[in-house]
Design a protein around this motif. Sequence first.
Motif, PDB file in Angstrom:
ATOM      1  N   ILE A  45       0.858  -1.182   0.000  1.00 29.37           N
ATOM      2  CA  ILE A  45       0.000   0.000   0.000  1.00 29.37           C
ATOM      3  C   ILE A  45       0.897   1.236   0.000  1.00 29.37           C
ATOM      4  N   ILE A  46       0.686   2.076  -0.993  1.00 21.64           N
ATOM      5  CA  ILE A  46       1.529   3.252  -1.197  1.00 21.64           C
ATOM      6  C   ILE A  46       0.879   4.455  -0.520  1.00 21.64           C
ATOM      7  N   VAL A  47       1.647   5.138   0.334  1.00 22.21           N
ATOM      8  CA  VAL A  47       1.192   6.359   0.991  1.00 22.21           C
ATOM      9  C   VAL A  47       2.316   7.384   0.967  1.00 22.21           C
ATOM     10  N   ASN A  48       1.951   8.645   0.843  1.00 21.59           N
ATOM     11  CA  ASN A  48       2.962   9.702   0.828  1.00 21.59           C
ATOM     12  C   ASN A  48       3.528   9.905   2.221  1.00 21.59           C
ATOM     13  N   ASN A  49       4.799  10.225   2.281  1.00 23.70           N
ATOM     14  CA  ASN A  49       5.463  10.456   3.542  1.00 23.70           C
ATOM     15  C   ASN A  49       5.837  11.932   3.644  1.00 23.70           C
ATOM     16  N   ASP A  67       9.667  11.298  -0.505  1.00 27.22           N
ATOM     17  CA  ASP A  67       9.767  10.044   0.233  1.00 27.22           C
ATOM     18  C   ASP A  67       8.369   9.448   0.257  1.00 27.22           C
ATOM     19  N   ILE A  68       8.225   8.309  -0.398  1.00 29.33           N
ATOM     20  CA  ILE A  68       6.934   7.653  -0.529  1.00 29.33           C
ATOM     21  C   ILE A  68       7.042   6.288   0.142  1.00 29.33           C
ATOM     22  N   ASP A  69       6.147   6.025   1.068  1.00 23.10           N
ATOM     23  CA  ASP A  69       6.197   4.761   1.796  1.00 23.10           C
ATOM     24  C   ASP A  69       5.408   3.684   1.079  1.00 23.10           C
ATOM     25  N   VAL A  70       5.989   2.502   1.067  1.00 22.43           N
ATOM     26  CA  VAL A  70       5.297   1.300   0.628  1.00 22.43           C
ATOM     27  C   VAL A  70       5.099   0.464   1.890  1.00 22.43           C
ATOM     28  N   GLU A  71       3.864   0.419   2.363  1.00 23.43           N
ATOM     29  CA  GLU A  71       3.548  -0.392   3.526  1.00 23.43           C
ATOM     30  C   GLU A  71       3.316  -1.813   3.030  1.00 23.43           C
ATOM     31  N   LEU A  72       4.196  -2.703   3.424  1.00 18.50           N
ATOM     32  CA  LEU A  72       4.141  -4.094   2.976  1.00 18.50           C
ATOM     33  C   LEU A  72       3.529  -4.935   4.090  1.00 18.50           C
ATOM     34  N   ARG A 102      14.680   2.651 -12.503  1.00 21.54           N
ATOM     35  CA  ARG A 102      14.991   3.796 -11.637  1.00 21.54           C
ATOM     36  C   ARG A 102      14.156   5.032 -11.940  1.00 21.54           C
ATOM     37  N   THR A 103      13.537   5.099 -13.105  1.00 18.99           N
ATOM     38  CA  THR A 103      12.679   6.249 -13.417  1.00 18.99           C
ATOM     39  C   THR A 103      11.208   5.959 -13.135  1.00 18.99           C
ATOM     40  N   LEU A 104      10.913   4.782 -12.639  1.00 16.14           N
ATOM     41  CA  LEU A 104       9.532   4.366 -12.359  1.00 16.14           C
ATOM     42  C   LEU A 104       8.652   4.598 -13.580  1.00 16.14           C
ATOM     43  N   GLY A 105       9.113   4.069 -14.694  1.00 17.91           N
ATOM     44  CA  GLY A 105       8.352   4.183 -15.938  1.00 17.91           C
ATOM     45  C   GLY A 105       8.347   5.573 -16.526  1.00 17.91           C
ATOM     46  N   GLY A 106       9.361   6.364 -16.221  1.00 17.61           N
ATOM     47  CA  GLY A 106       9.446   7.720 -16.748  1.00 17.61           C
ATOM     48  C   GLY A 106       8.789   8.767 -15.869  1.00 17.61           C
ATOM     49  N   SER A 107       8.301   8.386 -14.701  1.00 18.05           N
ATOM     50  CA  SER A 107       7.609   9.342 -13.836  1.00 18.05           C
ATOM     51  C   SER A 107       8.551  10.094 -12.896  1.00 18.05           C
ATOM     52  N   ALA A 108       9.797   9.629 -12.772  1.00 12.38           N
ATOM     53  CA  ALA A 108      10.765  10.278 -11.882  1.00 12.38           C
ATOM     54  C   ALA A 108      12.103  10.401 -12.587  1.00 12.38           C
ATOM     55  N   PHE A 109      12.923  11.329 -12.105  1.00 14.42           N
ATOM     56  CA  PHE A 109      14.278  11.448 -12.616  1.00 14.42           C
ATOM     57  C   PHE A 109      15.094  10.239 -12.159  1.00 14.42           C
ATOM     58  N   GLU A 110      14.948   9.898 -10.892  1.00 16.96           N
ATOM     59  CA  GLU A 110      15.614   8.711 -10.347  1.00 16.96           C
ATOM     60  C   GLU A 110      14.921   8.315  -9.056  1.00 16.96           C
ATOM     61  N   ALA A 111      14.838   7.009  -8.808  1.00 15.35           N
ATOM     62  CA  ALA A 111      14.211   6.505  -7.587  1.00 15.35           C
ATOM     63  C   ALA A 111      15.045   5.373  -7.012  1.00 15.35           C
ATOM     64  N   ILE A 112      14.962   5.217  -5.716  1.00  9.01           N
ATOM     65  CA  ILE A 112      15.677   4.151  -5.018  1.00  9.01           C
ATOM     66  C   ILE A 112      14.903   3.808  -3.745  1.00  9.01           C
ATOM     67  N   LEU A 132       3.905  -6.113   9.335  1.00  6.35           N
ATOM     68  CA  LEU A 132       3.974  -4.846   8.618  1.00  6.35           C
ATOM     69  C   LEU A 132       5.421  -4.403   8.515  1.00  6.35           C
ATOM     70  N   GLU A 133       5.876  -4.216   7.294  1.00  6.54           N
ATOM     71  CA  GLU A 133       7.209  -3.665   7.038  1.00  6.54           C
ATOM     72  C   GLU A 133       7.017  -2.468   6.117  1.00  6.54           C
ATOM     73  N   VAL A 134       7.725  -1.386   6.390  1.00  4.99           N
ATOM     74  CA  VAL A 134       7.572  -0.166   5.603  1.00  4.99           C
ATOM     75  C   VAL A 134       8.868   0.120   4.857  1.00  4.99           C
ATOM     76  N   LEU A 135       8.754   0.244   3.528  1.00  4.77           N
ATOM     77  CA  LEU A 135       9.879   0.620   2.687  1.00  4.77           C
ATOM     78  C   LEU A 135       9.670   2.069   2.255  1.00  4.77           C
ATOM     79  N   THR A 136      10.716   2.861   2.324  1.00  2.00           N
ATOM     80  CA  THR A 136      10.623   4.237   1.861  1.00  2.00           C
ATOM     81  C   THR A 136      11.351   4.349   0.536  1.00  2.00           C
ATOM     82  N   VAL A 137      10.602   4.728  -0.492  1.00  4.76           N
ATOM     83  CA  VAL A 137      11.171   4.956  -1.817  1.00  4.76           C
ATOM     84  C   VAL A 137      11.410   6.443  -1.943  1.00  4.76           C
TER      85      VAL A 137
END
Length: 145
Positions: A45-49, A67-72, A102-112, A132-137
Motif C-alpha cells: 500500500i503506497i502512501v505519501n510520507n 519520500d513515498i512509503d510502501v507499507e508491505l 529507476r525512473t519508475l516508468g518515466g515518472s521520476a528522474f531517479e528513484a531508489i 507490517l514492514e515499511v519501505l521508503t522509496v
Amino acid sequence: MARKNVVDGLAETLKTCNGFDAVSTGTVSVYSHYALTKGVDRAAIIVNNRFEQVPLTIGGRWEVSYDIDVELYIRHNNNIEQARVDADTYVGNIIAHVNNNRTLGGSAFEAIVAEGRVEDERFTIGGPPYLLEVLTVRAQEIIGG
C-alpha cells in the motif's frame, strides 16, 4: 511531472513484482487500506510520507525529493517466522524492480528504495494478522527552467 505521477509510476512498478503481479495473491493499492479487510495474503500500500524541494544552481531549476512509503503487509496466521522469511523475499523483489526501473516508468528522474523498517509483528485490520514492514522509496524529479 508531479508527485501523483511518481506514485502512479511506483504502483505500476510494484505490480510487476513477483508476489504482486497479476498471477499472484498479492495486491497493490494507492492510499487505501481497504484490501486488508478482504483477507489478501499480502498487500503493498503506497502512501505519501514527506517531500523536500531545493534550488539547483543552474537555470532556475529545482530538485524535488519525494519520500513515498510502501507499507508491505504479509499475512502470517500466527507463523511470524514464515512471514519474516516471506518479507525478505518480497522486499528483495521490490528493491530489484525499483533498481531495474529507476525512473519508475518515466515518472521520476531517479528513484531508489532508501530505507526500510519492520513496524509490527501483529497488525490486524478486519481479520487476519499481518506483519507490517515499511519501505521508503526516495524519488527525485527536476522541475523548472
